[in-house]
Write a protein that holds these residues in place. Structure first.
Motif: not given
Length: 611
Positions: A467-468, A473-474, A504-508
């Motif tokens: 999750t981290y 969302k979503p 987050g979802s953007s960093k490598d």
């Protein structure tokens, strides 16, 4: 059998002779002639007679006056030259040859008496047959007493569940009886080539095969047979034990057998009072290419002869559990039962070897290396017992022991942890974990999670960890778990809320793996790879299971570790293979970190150049 040149044979014979003795050279010539005509390895004797004749004429042979000394010296010489301890020379002025009775020619009542004295049969506790045979009965005798043997021995034995075949006292017998005994423990077809016997005086070779039909009911090849041997077991009994052992039809228990011969003759040397004992026939097993002669039959289980029957009964008690254990393993695998029926569990002599054999066969038949059978005298503790929540004093020590963090050049975070912790423990140590670990790496530009030494642990915290690395969302479907024990299907999702800051979802994100990475660590790695959220660098993982149950096999001391959960991909809906996680970038585990750093540096450089 070692081969020697005739001159070496002559030298070994002559170098041991005393310089003060006298004897007739003709004696040695006659002995050589007997060997040439009767010894079962004639290829070792080529040219011997000519060599001895030349030595006699050249005056090399010295003199020995004492005849018993001469016999002893000749024995040492011929045994050393031919490397055969069965060759002996004796001086016996009062020797009276005793011809053994030709059994088939004896009256039937004498034959019956002899057989009853040499063959004893009983049925022990748990329907274990016991057959003691002190003499191997030849083919003609067996044919003459066929109905008696059938009704009183073979048919009674055929109804037993297993058999102890006692050959500890078997010192005589006829080789012609061996095929019948072997046939009793084999199927009618296909016929089995069990021995090849060469008779030197007759210069004939005879093959021994199992028989398509026998008098009485066969024991077959499925039930357990244990053969007892001792240092006295000799001759035809050794042929029986050797053949059944190497056909993997029987387990041998006891002592190494005597190492006798197929056929030995004591032959008078010319008209003297000297005799030479010569093996006149030899046996070669088509199964091994070797023989039981001289070296004997080595037992599968070594024990003193007097304790062999007790050891055999104990072994049968262990082996009687095998069919039940095999039947339970993997819901009565037909393949395992077939292997048992075909006698492929003959090598099993204790619970450890049974567990090892079952593990190998279960893994082979299922293709699943995660299946494991083990022996444990005490009921093992659960591999996933309820986790212990640490006290306040233990939290700091626990975090230091489990987690290693570092800030690498280029603002790259490094997080290593070698065990997946239960979610309740994570929640209990949450505040300290955020402060001491997470806060130091959450603001990095890229993160490397090191799973190279993580062999698994609890799976409950996997969705929290995932999750981290996603946005709130979503919610993300990570994977689906099918639990075999409850027949339930559960979709595993990311959590809507977490304590602290998300990465987050953007960093490598990079995950390092090795061949040690297993179980829950693999599930985390596989989920992040399937969802294209991480780059995996290193070696293919072990291919473990999310969860395995430990199950006692019946009421035995054997336990099976069996995967009881199946993980399905959130992307394809298909079951994840237990062959492991294949990295995006293959590298040796030792190099994985530096490879990941180089990839990160290259990506950062590309971004800067793009800007």
């Amino acid at each position: 059998m070692a081969q020697h040149t005739p001159s070496l044979l002559l030298m070994l014979l002559l170098c041991t002779l005393s310089a003060n003795a006298s004897f007739q050279p003709a004696l040695v010539l006659e002995m050589a002639k007997i060997l040439l005509e009767n010894y079962c390895f004639p290829e070792n004797l080529v040219g011997m007679q000519e060599a001895i004749q030349q030595a006699i004429h050249s005056g090399e042979i010295l003199q020995i006056s004492d005849k018993k000394t001469l016999a002893a010296v000749l024995t040492v010489g011929v045994q050393g030259a031919l490397n055969d301890p069965r060759l002996t020379v004796s001086y016996e002025p009062n020797f009276v040859p005793v011809m053994p009775p030709v059994l088939p020619s004896l009256p039937k009542d004498q034959l019956i008496r002899l057989v009853r004295n040499s063959v004893k049969m009983d049925v022990l506790e748990n329907n274990v047959g016991y057959l003691r045979m002190d003499r191997i009965i030849g083919e003609e005798t067996a044919a003459k007493l066929g109905s008696l043997l059938r009704d009183n021995i073979w048919d009674k034995l055929a109804r037993t569940s297993s058999l102890i075949f006692d050959l500890r006292y078997s010192t005589a017998g006829e080789l012609s009886g061996v095929p019948f005994i072997i046939s009793f423990f084999a199927d009618p077809e296909p016929l089995i080539h069990i021995d090849t016997v060469y008779d030197r005086p007759l210069n004939k070779t005879r093959e021994l095969w199992t028989m398509p039909s026998i008098i009485g009911e066969r024991y077959g090849k499925k039930k357990d047979v244990i053969i007892l041997t001792s240092k006295r077991t000799m001759g035809a009994a050794e042929a029986v034990a050797y053949t059944l052992k190497n056909l993997k039809r029987a387990i041998t228990v006891g002592e190494r057998s005597a190492g006798g011969s197929v056929k030995v003759q004591k032959i008078r040397i010319a008209k003297s009072e000297f005799y030479i004992t010569v093996p006149v026939a030899r046996s070669v097993s088509p199964i091994t290419g070797q023989s039981w002669e001289v070296s004997g039959v080595s037992p599968t289980i070594n024990t003193v002869a007097k304790e062999a029957i007790a050891k055999a009964r104990s072994l049968l008690a262990i082996r009687s559990a095998i069919p039940k254990v095999v039947q339970m393993a993997l819901q009565a695998s037909k393949v395992l039962l077939t292997k048992w029926a075909d006698g492929l569990y003959r090598s099993v002599v204790d619970f450890e070897s049974l567990a090892s054999q079952l593990t190998a066969d279960l893994q082979e038949t299922s293709g699943d290396h995660r299946l494991h059978v083990f022996h444990c005298d005490v009921e093992p503790e659960s591999l996933h017992e309820i986790p212990k929540i640490p006290t306040a004093e233990e939290v700091g020590y626990m975090i230091d022991a489990l987690f290693k963090i570092e800030l690498l050049p280029g603002n790259v975070g490094y997080l290593r942890f070698d065990m997946m912790v239960d979610i309740e423990v994570v929640r209990a140590i949450g505040p300290q974990l955020l402060k001491l670990v997470w806060s130091k790496i959450v603001n990095t530009d890229a993160l490397i999670i090191d799973m190279r030494y993580n062999s698994g642990g609890y799976s409950t915290a996997i969705p929290l960890l995932c999750t981290y690395f996603f946005d709130a969302k979503p919610l993300i479907h990570l994977y689906t778990v099918f639990d075999r024990t409850t027949d339930t299907m559960t979709e595993v999702m990311t959590f809507p809320n977490v304590r602290g800051q998300r990465y987050g979802s953007s960093k490598d994100l990079f995950i390092l793996t090795s061949h040690m990475t297993g179980s829950a660590a693999e599930v985390f790695t596989r989920a992040m790879k399937d969802l294209n959220r991480s780059t995996v660098v290193g070696e293919p993982t072990i291919g473990g299971s999310l969860s395995s149950g430990t199950y006692q096999i019946r009421d035995s001391v054997l336990y099976a570790s069996i995967p009881n959960q199946v993980v399905l991909s959130a992307i394809t809906g298909k079951m994840w293979s237990f062959s492991g996680v294949e990295p995006h970038v293959i590298a040796q585990a030792n190099d994985a970190l530096s490879v990941a750093q180089r990839i990160i540096a290259a990506r950062l450089l590309k971004k800067e150049q793009g800007n």
